[in-house]
Design an enzyme around this catalytic site. Sequence first.
Site, short mmCIF file in Angstrom:
data_model
loop_
_atom_site.label_atom_id
_atom_site.label_comp_id
_atom_site.label_asym_id
_atom_site.label_seq_id
_atom_site.Cartn_x
_atom_site.Cartn_y
_atom_site.Cartn_z
N SER A 1 -29.12 83.59 11.17
CA SER A 1 -29.33 82.60 12.23
C SER A 1 -28.35 81.45 12.02
CB SER A 1 -30.77 82.08 12.18
OG SER A 1 -30.97 81.40 10.95
N ASP B 1 -27.94 85.87 14.85
CA ASP B 1 -29.26 85.80 15.48
C ASP B 1 -29.36 84.46 16.22
OD1 ASP B 1 -31.88 86.61 15.96
OD2 ASP B 1 -32.64 85.88 14.04
N HIS C 1 -37.81 90.55 19.10
CA HIS C 1 -37.76 89.48 18.10
C HIS C 1 -39.16 89.21 17.59
CE1 HIS C 1 -33.66 87.55 18.54
NE2 HIS C 1 -33.62 88.60 19.33
#
Length: 332
Positions: free
Chosen positions: A56, A94, A234
């Site tokens: 992320s 992400d 997700h």
Amino acid sequence: MTSYKELGLVNTREMFAKAVAGGYAIPAFNFNTLEQMQAIIQAAVETKSPVIMQVSKGARNYANGTILRYMAQGAVEYAKELGCEKPQIVLHLDHGDSFELCKDCIDNGFSSVMFDGSSLPYEENIRITKQVVEYAHAHDVTVEAELGVLAGVEDEVASEVSHYTKPEEVVDFSTRSGCDSLAISIGTSHGAYKFTPAQCTRDPKTGKLVPPPLAFDILHEIEKRLPGFPIVLHGSSSVPQDEVDTINAHGGKLPDAVGIPEEQLREASKSAVCKINIDSDSRLAMTAAIRKHFDEKPGDFDPRQYLKPARENMKKMYIHKIVEVLGSNDKL
Ligand SMILES: [Zn+2]
């Protein structure tokens, strides 16, 4: 400019096509430490599974983008050293939140990126996703987009309420944006507290929360409109209650942590869902092992003493997900 191909990584195109056709899902495990990376690769090699290592924006800030790129390259070489001749490893961004971030990742060795415009107006989401797709495809990088909003907290991504994906929008969105895969919202949620007690029922015997079921009707409607198109889930940690119990028994405090039941993820894996994101379960496995270790051996202070059992516990969890939930084992 570093192409992912120089690092030995692959994009998601072929592995998603095989996963959709084969009725299984590829694991997408988030990582930002050495031990997570080692555990992911050991698990993928031992089960002969393709794997997506994802990062992320917050993880990139934590670990440093340059270091992560070399870790991904190291992961490929490590997999070969462990006996996997042709590892299929993806380095994926992400929840990219801008064209610039996606471009920076593509320029620095990522083989796949997500642009998450799910909180933007519909037309704006299409416009920026398309911009990312044009740049990514010029570099043979694949793009995940998102329609619909998940509840919960994941790094900087937070939303109090969820909005299910509208099936009537998916054809227009995927056609006009050109995305390679689509993350949808059907009731999964980010974090270790996926549902409030008010959204759940309670098991009278154990006192544990029982979460509401995923909206499979929406998933099936999307599949009907976009046959064979790769769908992504997700927020799909199951928040294993034995890990939560271990954490709570050794000084932790995670009351009413609850996730997505594995039977539902197993069912979703058999559909067009071909990528399932798991982050919180790795955090829980690591924390449970470390808390237990310190409780039992308070005199230890060498990080290897407590990170080794943490790594073992994560590896066990990854193998369990691959073999028992996603079915991506023996698919190399
Ligand atoms: Zn997510």
